[in-house]
Design an enzyme around this catalytic site. Structure first.
Site, PDB file in Angstrom:
ATOM      1  N   LEU A   1       0.833  -1.200   0.000  1.00  0.00           N
ATOM      2  CA  LEU A   1       0.000   0.000   0.000  1.00  0.00           C
ATOM      3  C   LEU A   1       0.872   1.256   0.000  1.00  0.00           C
ATOM      4  O   LEU A   1       0.536   2.257  -0.638  1.00  0.00           O
ATOM      5  CB  LEU A   1      -0.933   0.003   1.208  1.00  0.00           C
ATOM      6  CG  LEU A   1      -1.836   1.237   1.327  1.00  0.00           C
ATOM      7  CD1 LEU A   1      -2.791   1.327   0.147  1.00  0.00           C
ATOM      8  CD2 LEU A   1      -2.606   1.226   2.637  1.00  0.00           C
ATOM      9  N   TYR A   2       1.989   1.202   0.722  1.00  0.00           N
ATOM     10  CA  TYR A   2       2.911   2.338   0.712  1.00  0.00           C
ATOM     11  C   TYR A   2       3.328   2.672  -0.714  1.00  0.00           C
ATOM     12  O   TYR A   2       3.283   3.831  -1.140  1.00  0.00           O
ATOM     13  CB  TYR A   2       4.147   2.016   1.557  1.00  0.00           C
ATOM     14  CG  TYR A   2       5.273   3.004   1.389  1.00  0.00           C
ATOM     15  CD1 TYR A   2       5.155   4.310   1.876  1.00  0.00           C
ATOM     16  CD2 TYR A   2       6.451   2.654   0.739  1.00  0.00           C
ATOM     17  CE1 TYR A   2       6.195   5.233   1.718  1.00  0.00           C
ATOM     18  CE2 TYR A   2       7.489   3.559   0.581  1.00  0.00           C
ATOM     19  CZ  TYR A   2       7.351   4.850   1.066  1.00  0.00           C
ATOM     20  OH  TYR A   2       8.376   5.757   0.905  1.00  0.00           O
ATOM     21  N   ALA A   3       3.717   1.639  -1.471  1.00  0.00           N
ATOM     22  CA  ALA A   3       4.117   1.845  -2.865  1.00  0.00           C
ATOM     23  C   ALA A   3       2.965   2.403  -3.680  1.00  0.00           C
ATOM     24  O   ALA A   3       3.151   3.293  -4.518  1.00  0.00           O
ATOM     25  CB  ALA A   3       4.600   0.527  -3.464  1.00  0.00           C
TER      26      ALA A   3
END
Length: 440
Positions: free
Chosen positions: A251-253
């Site tokens: 999700l960070y990416a």
């Protein structure tokens, strides 16, 4: 409370279903009974509405007591404004060199933010920091960085990038020529625990900053931190800015990739000059405790086992470790070559600059070799716990192609991992009182 008791008392005195009411034959008695029931029903309705109203009026204070989720924090918890505050802001942002720029550095108490703000200040640029000091990792480290910056003359305003009123006030006090946007919720694995914080900071916060900047006259040029994580499941190496980035592994990416698309939109519609920087595994003094090299150092000194991941079939896990000083030079190069935005008051007047650069070291090193270097520097044998790379967003390797940054920014990393870790370990042992605090 008396209303609730009254409601309970009335409930007990009333029949449980309409079918149990006894129908009287007298018309007069029927009218009296009907009016009485209507009055009681009205009273109960008002009492119920009052309870609901009290609940909603009290609910914000209860939600504000949840300190661990940045996406739920009130934007009004920070104190700012007033003549003394404005004086500090102006003083910090005062340019002290010819042709210097005025830069708002968001995330200034963070790892990269502290180093960039300090470098800008040292060369005479006007610098103001902005940071929320959230508790994703030990806030005392952020406060120590803040003290470090204050000694160089950089003031950090405590606030949230989602606070539109605060951002507008900062630009009202100081007409910043540039924004170095480094504020973000970092960490690949934490996204599985608190996804809302990533949306709050990396998407909503970025949009809020762009919304404010688009309406300014003149608009500032913006350099912001993307991430090498946008390459996700890409298997072509080394990673080039032209490679596909539509397969995020975390999700960070995904939020960083979303930021790149959002930047394209604001550049296209409003003429904002935007430069994205894809950082590759930044390390060094004053680093982030959630990074492997940092907590490896801590656990090796404590004698605790450290997780060393390997891919399927005993495959090597490697990272393009990039020393902080090299990253800082890349950030300053991006600021120095950023062209002016072309919009005014929210209206685009011509094509504006839009760029994305890799900032890496071009020399991927296996994580097992990272551990070996730390063992030699710390003079302690690590207890390695070899583990399979989990499906939590981590990728097997990263490797930067930096030819574009070399050509456009003059970017040239000079610090190898052995040299950079030696500087980090020296800082770590000094910061944690000769290693005593680290092994407590």
């Amino acid at each position: 409370m008396s209303q609730l008791k009254q409601m309970s008392h009335n409930d007990n005195s009333a029949p449980s279903t309409p079918g149990k009411f006894k129908i009287e034959k007298s018309p007069y008695f029927n009218r009296t009974r009907w009016h009485s029931s209507l009055a009681k029903l009205t009273l109960w309705s008002f009492a119920f509405l009052a309870v609901i109203l009290i609940f909603f009026l009290r609910s914000p204070s209860s939600s504000a007591s949840l300190p661990t989720d940045p996406s739920r924090r009130s934007l009004r918890t920070y104190n700012w404004g007033g003549s003394a505050w404005e004086k500090r802001v102006r003083s910090s942002a005062r340019v002290r060199s010819r042709n210097g720029m005025t830069v708002l550095v968001t995330g200034a108490a963070g790892f990269v933010g502290t180093h960039v703000a300090s470098a800008l200040k040292r060369r005479g640029d006007g610098v103001l920091g902005l940071d929320s000091f959230n508790d994703y990792y030990d806030p005392s480290l952020k406060r120590a960085r803040q003290a470090l910056l204050e000694r160089t003359g950089v003031y950090i305003v405590e606030g949230d990038i989602n606070d539109e009123a605060l951002l507008r006030k900062l630009f009202e006090v100081v007409p910043f020529t540039h924004v170095m946007h480094l504020a973000a919720q970092a960490g690949v694995r934490y996204a599985m625990e608190n996804p809302g914080s990533y949306v709050h900071s990396n998407i909503a916060g970025f949009v809020n900053l762009l919304e404010v900047c688009k309406s300014l006259n003149p608009q500032p040029a913006i350099v912001w931190a993307s991430s090498s994580s946008v390459y996700g499941l890409n298997t072509k190496v080394p990673f080039s800015e032209r490679d596909r980035t539509d397969q995020p592994a975390s999700l960070y990416a995904a939020t960083k990739k979303a930021g790149e698309e959002i930047a394209h939109t604001y550049n296209h519609i409003y003429g904002l000059s935007l430069t994205g920087l894809r950082f590759f595994t930044v390390y060094g003094p004053w680093g982030r405790p959630d990074m492997a090299y940092f907590f490896f150092t801590k656990d090796i000194l404590k004698g605790k086992p450290i997780p060393v991941f390997e891919a399927a079939n005993h495959g090597t896990v490697a990272r393009d470790f990039t020393y902080i000083d090299d990253i800082v030079r890349g950030c300053l190069g991006a600021l120095d070559t950023a062209e002016k935005s072309t919009g005014s008051g929210g209206k685009k007047k011509g094509p504006a600059q839009l760029r994305v650069f890799n900032l890496g070291n071009t020399s991927p090193v296996p994580v097992s070799e990272l551990v070996s270097i730390l063992e030699r520097l710390l003079k302690v044998k690590a207890k390695r716990n070899i583990m399979r790379l989990p499906r939590n967003g981590d990728v097997q390797f990263t490797h930067a192609n930096i030819s574009y940054a070399q050509r456009e920014l003059g970017y040239k990393p000079t610090t190898d991992l052995q040299t950079g870790l030696k500087k980090f370990v020296r800082w770590y042992l000094n910061y944690y009182s000769g290693g005593k605090k680290a092994v407590e």
